[in-house]
Design an enzyme around this catalytic site. Sequence first.
Site, short mmCIF file in Angstrom:
data_model
loop_
_atom_site.label_atom_id
_atom_site.label_comp_id
_atom_site.label_asym_id
_atom_site.label_seq_id
_atom_site.Cartn_x
_atom_site.Cartn_y
_atom_site.Cartn_z
N LEU A 1 0.83 -1.21 0.00
CA LEU A 1 0.00 0.00 0.00
C LEU A 1 0.87 1.27 0.00
O LEU A 1 0.72 2.13 -0.87
CB LEU A 1 -0.92 0.00 1.23
CG LEU A 1 -1.80 1.25 1.42
CD1 LEU A 1 -2.73 1.44 0.24
CD2 LEU A 1 -2.60 1.16 2.71
N THR A 2 1.80 1.36 0.95
CA THR A 2 2.56 2.60 1.13
C THR A 2 3.42 2.91 -0.09
O THR A 2 3.98 2.00 -0.70
CB THR A 2 3.46 2.48 2.39
OG1 THR A 2 2.64 2.12 3.50
CG2 THR A 2 4.18 3.78 2.69
N SER B 1 0.39 7.80 5.23
CA SER B 1 -0.78 8.14 6.05
C SER B 1 -2.00 8.47 5.18
O SER B 1 -3.12 8.07 5.50
CB SER B 1 -0.48 9.34 6.96
OG SER B 1 0.59 9.02 7.82
N ILE C 1 7.93 -2.14 2.12
CA ILE C 1 7.03 -3.31 2.09
C ILE C 1 7.69 -4.52 2.75
O ILE C 1 8.80 -4.90 2.41
CB ILE C 1 6.58 -3.62 0.65
CG1 ILE C 1 5.99 -2.37 0.00
CG2 ILE C 1 5.58 -4.78 0.65
CD1 ILE C 1 4.84 -1.70 0.75
N THR C 2 6.97 -5.12 3.69
CA THR C 2 7.45 -6.26 4.48
C THR C 2 7.21 -7.57 3.73
O THR C 2 6.14 -7.75 3.13
CB THR C 2 6.71 -6.30 5.84
OG1 THR C 2 6.86 -5.03 6.48
CG2 THR C 2 7.28 -7.39 6.76
N ARG D 1 21.63 -8.64 39.39
CA ARG D 1 22.60 -7.54 39.42
C ARG D 1 22.65 -6.92 40.81
O ARG D 1 21.61 -6.60 41.39
CB ARG D 1 22.18 -6.48 38.39
CG ARG D 1 23.07 -5.26 38.33
CD ARG D 1 24.40 -5.60 37.70
NE ARG D 1 25.21 -4.40 37.49
CZ ARG D 1 26.45 -4.45 37.04
NH1 ARG D 1 27.03 -5.63 36.77
NH2 ARG D 1 27.14 -3.33 36.86
N GLN E 1 17.15 1.11 30.96
CA GLN E 1 17.60 1.83 32.15
C GLN E 1 17.85 0.86 33.31
O GLN E 1 18.85 0.98 34.03
CB GLN E 1 16.53 2.87 32.55
CG GLN E 1 17.01 3.93 33.50
CD GLN E 1 18.05 4.85 32.85
OE1 GLN E 1 18.14 4.94 31.63
NE2 GLN E 1 18.87 5.49 33.66
N GLU F 1 1.41 0.67 10.13
CA GLU F 1 -0.03 0.37 10.16
C GLU F 1 -0.83 1.51 10.80
O GLU F 1 -1.78 1.28 11.55
CB GLU F 1 -0.31 -0.98 10.82
CG GLU F 1 0.31 -2.10 9.99
CD GLU F 1 -0.14 -3.49 10.35
OE1 GLU F 1 -1.31 -3.68 10.71
OE2 GLU F 1 0.71 -4.40 10.25
N THR G 1 0.17 5.75 11.99
CA THR G 1 1.00 6.39 13.02
C THR G 1 0.15 6.73 14.25
O THR G 1 -1.09 6.72 14.20
CB THR G 1 1.62 7.70 12.48
OG1 THR G 1 0.54 8.60 12.16
CG2 THR G 1 2.45 7.46 11.22
C1 LIG Z 1 9.68 -1.27 8.94
C2 LIG Z 1 8.43 -0.87 8.22
C3 LIG Z 1 7.64 -1.84 7.62
C4 LIG Z 1 6.50 -1.45 6.89
N1 LIG Z 1 5.76 -2.42 6.23
C5 LIG Z 1 4.75 -2.02 5.39
C6 LIG Z 1 4.06 -2.98 4.57
O1 LIG Z 1 4.31 -4.19 4.64
N2 LIG Z 1 3.12 -2.53 3.70
C7 LIG Z 1 2.80 -1.21 3.61
O2 LIG Z 1 1.95 -0.87 2.77
N3 LIG Z 1 3.43 -0.27 4.38
C8 LIG Z 1 4.40 -0.65 5.25
N4 LIG Z 1 5.05 0.30 6.03
C9 LIG Z 1 4.70 1.71 5.87
C10 LIG Z 1 3.99 2.33 7.07
O3 LIG Z 1 2.68 1.84 7.15
C11 LIG Z 1 4.07 3.86 6.86
O4 LIG Z 1 5.41 4.23 7.11
C12 LIG Z 1 3.13 4.62 7.76
O5 LIG Z 1 1.80 4.40 7.41
C13 LIG Z 1 3.41 6.14 7.74
O6 LIG Z 1 3.49 6.62 6.44
P1 LIG Z 1 4.75 7.51 6.00
O7 LIG Z 1 5.99 6.79 6.43
O8 LIG Z 1 4.62 7.82 4.56
O9 LIG Z 1 4.66 8.82 6.85
P2 LIG Z 1 3.80 10.15 6.45
O10 LIG Z 1 2.42 9.77 6.06
O11 LIG Z 1 4.61 10.94 5.48
O12 LIG Z 1 3.78 10.91 7.86
C14 LIG Z 1 4.90 11.65 8.36
C15 LIG Z 1 4.48 12.27 9.69
O13 LIG Z 1 3.37 13.15 9.48
C16 LIG Z 1 2.29 12.77 10.32
N5 LIG Z 1 1.02 13.04 9.63
C17 LIG Z 1 0.66 12.67 8.38
N6 LIG Z 1 -0.59 13.08 8.12
C18 LIG Z 1 -1.04 13.69 9.24
C19 LIG Z 1 -2.27 14.33 9.60
N7 LIG Z 1 -3.31 14.39 8.78
N8 LIG Z 1 -2.35 14.88 10.85
C20 LIG Z 1 -1.32 14.80 11.70
N9 LIG Z 1 -0.15 14.22 11.42
C21 LIG Z 1 0.00 13.67 10.21
C22 LIG Z 1 2.48 11.29 10.57
O14 LIG Z 1 1.79 10.87 11.73
C23 LIG Z 1 3.99 11.24 10.71
O15 LIG Z 1 4.35 11.63 12.00
C24 LIG Z 1 6.15 -0.08 6.80
C25 LIG Z 1 6.94 0.88 7.45
C26 LIG Z 1 8.06 0.51 8.14
C27 LIG Z 1 8.92 1.59 8.77
#
Ligand SMILES: Cc1cc2nc3c(=O)[nH]c(=O)nc-3n(C[C@H](O)[C@H](O)[C@H](O)COP(=O)(O)OP(=O)(O)OC[C@H]3O[C@@H](n4cnc5c(N)ncnc54)[C@H](O)[C@@H]3O)c2cc1C
Length: 382
Positions: A125-126, A132, A157-158, A271, A339, A366, A368
């Site tokens: 998806l991402t 987000s 993607i995992t 400890r 800690q 999944e 934030t």
């Molecule tokens: C190790 C790992 C494994 C993952 N595995 C998968 C997977 O298998 N499949 C998949 O599809 N995705 C996967 N992801 C992606 C993950 O779901 C996304 O990283 C996550 O949804 C956040 O999207 P982003 O990283 O683009 O952050 P962004 O959407 O760019 O957000 C950046 C920041 O802005 C904040 N923000 C964004 N919009 C708003 C709003 N409207 N109001 C307030 N704050 C906001 C967010 O909370 C965050 O703090 C994985 C991520 C990681 C790190």
Amino acid sequence: MEFALAPEQEEFRKVVHEFAQTVVAPRAEAMDRAEQLDPDVLDQMAGMGLFGLPFGEEYGGMGADYLTLCLAIEELARVDSSVAITLEAAVGLGAMPIWRYGTEEQKRHWLPRLAAGEGLAAFGLTEPGGGSDAGAVRTRAVQDGDQWVIDGTKAFITNAGLPRSMIATVAAATGTRPDGRPEVTTIIVPVGTPGFTVGRSYSKVGWHASDTRELVFEGCRVPVANTLGQRGDGLANFLRTLEEGRIAIAALATGLCQGCVDESVSYAREREAFGRPISSFQAIAFKIADMELRAHTARLAYYHAAARLVAGQPFSKEAAIAKLYASEAAVTCAREAVQVHGGYGFMNEFPVARFYRDAKVLEIGEGTSEVMRILIGRSLGL
Ligand SMILES: Cc1cc2nc3c(=O)[nH]c(=O)nc-3n(C[C@H](O)[C@H](O)[C@H](O)COP(=O)(O)OP(=O)(O)OC[C@H]3O[C@@H](n4cnc5c(N)ncnc54)[C@H](O)[C@@H]3O)c2cc1C
């Protein structure tokens, strides 16, 4: 109100607990350093039926409920989050859309091998441009006769690059809706399809042994018969899958909290400082008591959300609460467990150092913490 697990769930939890403690825990540090899962661990998990837990027996699954899957994830995360997320992403995210939305033919074709753990599924998806705002999909699929032609990139993607990775369920824009937003459709793309490139592993802060990669689609052709659910229903289906997945992530976070308790109790008893075990200092005992408090509360929150899901009741708000609470609890527990361990807590050979690195992503993946608060606020009419 009934708080007890069913006897078969309790029995199953014990079996996974034993497996996690005796098979996974002794290999966790080595897998973390190697940034690779031991295939024998995956084979043993497959042998226990973990990859088929929530799927019907007619497709090679175990016919268990979602809570049972969460119990397995919690027990694995108590010792190793990379192993736990590999199961969660394969079953809860990758294969689940096929089980929920697949045609009979798609289920018969894909689920038996996924349930047996011979193949793993990824959830695509991402995108590099943002996660987000899940609906703003830029990956495009254009219909050409009886084929989709897919172009675009997925990020983070995992499970797509392991030797046994088999398919990715991919969200693609297949048109524009009347409101100007993309029409999103889910398409099953087998690993190895020409035009589908699985990139190199990211270098990550934690979850080292879990496989995370970029996926690139360039003129990638798959049959239109690989459409999962109805054309245009992709976003709704993926969001529902993510809502369920949040309960599983809460279970994973609960396991990490409990692992912090386990490690801190045994270390604090052994400890010594100032001639006595550090557990005799209330400052230390209180930290561990607070970890137990968080683990217990997180567990109640995810049990409640899972019970509603299993009962067919609305569970979005409860899943968001469980995910938000448990993931923030895991970050706090891991910081406090380090800690309690003092300098040794900063050494990679101590499990709590790994827990500390592994916890942070739980507040991101999944959905934030900010997105969880938005969802909870919306449920209050805000
Ligand atoms: C190790 C790992 C494994 C993952 N595995 C998968 C997977 O298998 N499949 C998949 O599809 N995705 C996967 N992801 C992606 C993950 O779901 C996304 O990283 C996550 O949804 C956040 O999207 P982003 O990283 O683009 O952050 P962004 O959407 O760019 O957000 C950046 C920041 O802005 C904040 N923000 C964004 N919009 C708003 C709003 N409207 N109001 C307030 N704050 C906001 C967010 O909370 C965050 O703090 C994985 C991520 C990681 C790190």
